[in-house]
Design an enzyme around this catalytic site. Structure first.
Site, PDB file in Angstrom:
ATOM      1  N   HIS A   1       0.823  -1.228   0.000  1.00  0.00           N
ATOM      2  CA  HIS A   1       0.000   0.000   0.000  1.00  0.00           C
ATOM      3  C   HIS A   1       0.854   1.274   0.000  1.00  0.00           C
ATOM      4  O   HIS A   1       0.329   2.376  -0.136  1.00  0.00           O
ATOM      5  CB  HIS A   1      -0.895   0.054   1.247  1.00  0.00           C
ATOM      6  CG  HIS A   1      -1.980  -0.975   1.245  1.00  0.00           C
ATOM      7  ND1 HIS A   1      -2.833  -1.151   0.177  1.00  0.00           N
ATOM      8  CD2 HIS A   1      -2.356  -1.896   2.180  1.00  0.00           C
ATOM      9  CE1 HIS A   1      -3.681  -2.135   0.458  1.00  0.00           C
ATOM     10  NE2 HIS A   1      -3.410  -2.606   1.649  1.00  0.00           N
TER      11      HIS A   1
ATOM     12  N   ASP B   1      -3.216 -10.262  -2.271  1.00  0.00           N
ATOM     13  CA  ASP B   1      -3.692  -9.715  -1.000  1.00  0.00           C
ATOM     14  C   ASP B   1      -5.127  -9.225  -1.256  1.00  0.00           C
ATOM     15  O   ASP B   1      -5.428  -8.714  -2.331  1.00  0.00           O
ATOM     16  CB  ASP B   1      -2.803  -8.537  -0.580  1.00  0.00           C
ATOM     17  CG  ASP B   1      -3.139  -8.010   0.805  1.00  0.00           C
ATOM     18  OD1 ASP B   1      -2.361  -8.290   1.738  1.00  0.00           O
ATOM     19  OD2 ASP B   1      -4.156  -7.311   0.957  1.00  0.00           O
TER      20      ASP B   1
ATOM     21  N   HIS C   1      -6.666  -6.745  -0.315  1.00  0.00           N
ATOM     22  CA  HIS C   1      -6.771  -5.300  -0.509  1.00  0.00           C
ATOM     23  C   HIS C   1      -6.005  -4.896  -1.765  1.00  0.00           C
ATOM     24  O   HIS C   1      -5.051  -5.560  -2.150  1.00  0.00           O
ATOM     25  CB  HIS C   1      -6.237  -4.579   0.740  1.00  0.00           C
ATOM     26  CG  HIS C   1      -6.898  -5.055   2.003  1.00  0.00           C
ATOM     27  ND1 HIS C   1      -6.253  -5.848   2.925  1.00  0.00           N
ATOM     28  CD2 HIS C   1      -8.165  -4.894   2.450  1.00  0.00           C
ATOM     29  CE1 HIS C   1      -7.105  -6.139   3.913  1.00  0.00           C
ATOM     30  NE2 HIS C   1      -8.264  -5.576   3.645  1.00  0.00           N
TER      31      HIS C   1
ATOM     32  N   ASP D   1      -5.161 -12.405   3.445  1.00  0.00           N
ATOM     33  CA  ASP D   1      -6.389 -11.881   4.038  1.00  0.00           C
ATOM     34  C   ASP D   1      -7.652 -12.114   3.209  1.00  0.00           C
ATOM     35  O   ASP D   1      -8.730 -11.653   3.586  1.00  0.00           O
ATOM     36  CB  ASP D   1      -6.226 -10.388   4.398  1.00  0.00           C
ATOM     37  CG  ASP D   1      -5.371  -9.627   3.419  1.00  0.00           C
ATOM     38  OD1 ASP D   1      -5.108 -10.148   2.323  1.00  0.00           O
ATOM     39  OD2 ASP D   1      -4.958  -8.495   3.743  1.00  0.00           O
TER      40      ASP D   1
END
Ligand code: ZN
Length: 370
Positions: free
Chosen positions: A143, A180, A182, A268
C-alpha cells in the site's frame, strides 16, 4: 542443493503497531484492546515460521537473513524528505505515521530490513542461486506510495527490490501478482506509466483503499494496458479466484512473457480474516501458487519470488502460508488444515454465484482475453 530460499529475520517480528492500536473505533464504550491486539501483529508471521519449523518444511529450504535495503535502494522509489520524516517519528519512539500506519520504536530500521529481505529474495532468484524464494517481510509494502505510508506499509518492498535488480543486473520484464485481498495501490502507482512491469491485483471490491474498484485503471502513457485490476465481490471463494486466475491472470502473463514473477502474497482473502470478507482456504492459496509456478516455468525458468503482505487471522494464516511454501518447494508435509472444511461448508452455502461469475466474465472481455 536446496532450491528454495526462505528470507526471514527475528527483527521483523519486533516492529510494533500495538502501542498505537485503535483499529476499531471503540471509543470509551468497550475495554481498550490489550497491547498486542493491532491487526498487523507479529503473530501471523511468527506462527507461520513456527509451523514451517515444526512441520519439517523449513529444513527443505535455505533459511537466510539479509542486509537492510540501503539508502540508494530506497531512493529509487522514495524521496529523501519522506525517509527523513519516517526516521524522525521512528527515532522519537513511534506514533501515527501516514494513513492507518502506526509505528513503534525502531520501525524505520526494521522496515529497511523487511525491504532488504525482498531485495535478497529477488536477487538470489534472478541470479540463479535459487530456483525460487519466499520473503517473510514485515512490515508489508504493497500500500505504500513513494511519499505516503498507508495501510500498515512504510516502504514499497517489492518495487524497491525490482528496481535494485534492474539497476544491478538489468532485470527486464516482471509480473507482480497481488492476491492480498486489498488493492495493491502502491505497486500500481509506482508502475502506472511503465510497460516493463505488469501489475495485476485481485482484490475485494471497494475494500481498501476504501471505495476503490479500479477495473478501468489500465495504466497511462507507455504503461497503458500494463495495469490490471480484478475487483471481486465480497463473498468470493475458491472457485471465483481460480476462475479469475484461469481467465485473466494466466492469459495476461502468457501475453506479457516476463523474466520473473513476484507475488504480493497476502492471506487476508481467507475465510477467517477479520479485515475482509472473502472465503479462500489453504487449498486456494496452494492452487494459485501452483498455477503461478507453472506460468513461471513456462516463461522464465521457474523464477518466482513470493513476498509476504497482509493476513490477520492469527491461527489460520500459518496453514495458508504452509500450503504456498509446500507448492514452492515441492515438498508435502503431513500437516492437515483444521479449518478447511469449515470454510468449505460456508462456501458451498454461497457457491460460485452467477453475479460473481458474470463480473469476472465482463472483466475478461474488457481486458480482451475472450
Ligand atoms: Zn491486505
Amino acid at each position: 542443493m536446496k532450491k528454495t530460499a526462505f528470507l526471514n529475520d527475528e527483527w521483523c517480528y519486533w516492529h510494533s503497531t500495538g502501542l498505537y492500536a485503535g483499529i476499531l473505533p471503540v471509543g470509551s464504550w468497550v475495554q481498550v484492546p490489550s497491547g498486542a491486539s493491532h491487526a498487523e501483529s507479529p503473530e501471523t508471521k511468527r506462527r507461520l515460521r513456527n509451523l514451517l519449523d515444526v512441520s519439517g518444511l523449513l529444513k527443505q529450504m535455505e533459511s537466510l537473513s539479509a542486509e537492510a535495503a540501503t539508502d540508494e535502494d530506497l531512493l529509487r522509489i522514495h524521496p529523501q524528505h519522506y525517509l527523513d520524516e519516517f526516521k524522525k517519528v521512528s527515532d522519537a519512539g513511534g506514533g501515527a505515521f501516514g494513513i492507518e500506519a502506526p509505528i513503534g520504536p525502531g520501525s524505520y530500521e526494521i522496515a529497511k530490513l523487511s525491504a532488504g529481505l525482498a531485495c535478497a529474495a529477488v536477487e538470489k532468484v534472478y541470479t540463479g542461486e535459487f530456483q525460487n524464494a519466499y520473503s517473510l517481510s514485515r512490515p508489508p509494502g504493497h500500500h505504500c506510495l513513494p511519499d505516503q505510508a498507508m495501510g500498515f506499509c512504510f516502504l514499497a518492498n517489492i518495487p524497491v527490490a525490482i528496481e535494485r535488480a534492474k539497476a544491478k543486473f538489468g532485470l527486464g520484464k516482471v509480473v507482480v501478482i497481488d492476491w492480498d485481498v486489498h488493492h495493491g495501490n502502491g505497486t500500481q502507482h509506482i508502475y502506472y506509466d511503465r510497460d516493463d512491469v505488469l501489475s495485476i491485483s485481485l482484490h475485494q471490491d471497494k475494500c481498501f483503499p476504501p471505495g476503490y474498484s479500479g477495473d478501468t485503471d489500465r495504466g497511462e502513457g507507455k504503461g497503458e494496458g500494463y495495469n490490471i485490476n480484478i475487483p471481486l465481490y465480497a463473498g468470493c471463494g475458491h472457485e471465483a479466484y481460480l476462475y479469475a486466475f484461469e481467465n485473466i491472470v494466466i492469459p495476461a502473463i502468457d501475453q506479457f512473457k516476463p523474466e520473473m514473477i513476484i507475488v504480493a502474497c497476502g492471506y487476508d482473502a481467507n475465510g477467517l480474516d477479520p479485515l475482509a470478507r472473502m472465503l479462500l482456504h489453504s487449498d486456494s492459496f496452494r492452487e494459485m501458487t501452483r498455477l503461478t509456478k507453472q506460468a513461471a516455468e513456462k516463461h522464465c525458468d521457474g523464477k518466482l519470488v513470493i513476498v509476504h503482505e497482509g493476513g490477520y487471522a492469527e491461527s489460520y494464516v500459518p496453514f495458508c502460508g504452509l500450503a504456498v511454501v509446500e507448492e514452492l518447494t515441492g515438498h508435502k508435509t503431513s500437516v492437515e488444515d483444521p479449518c478447511k472444511d469449515l470454510i468449505n461448508e460456508q462456501e458451498q452455502a454461497e457457491a460460485f454465484q452467477n453475479f460473481q461469475k458474470q463480473r469476472i466474465d465482463e472483466l475478461t472481455e474488457y481486458f480482451g482475453f475472450k
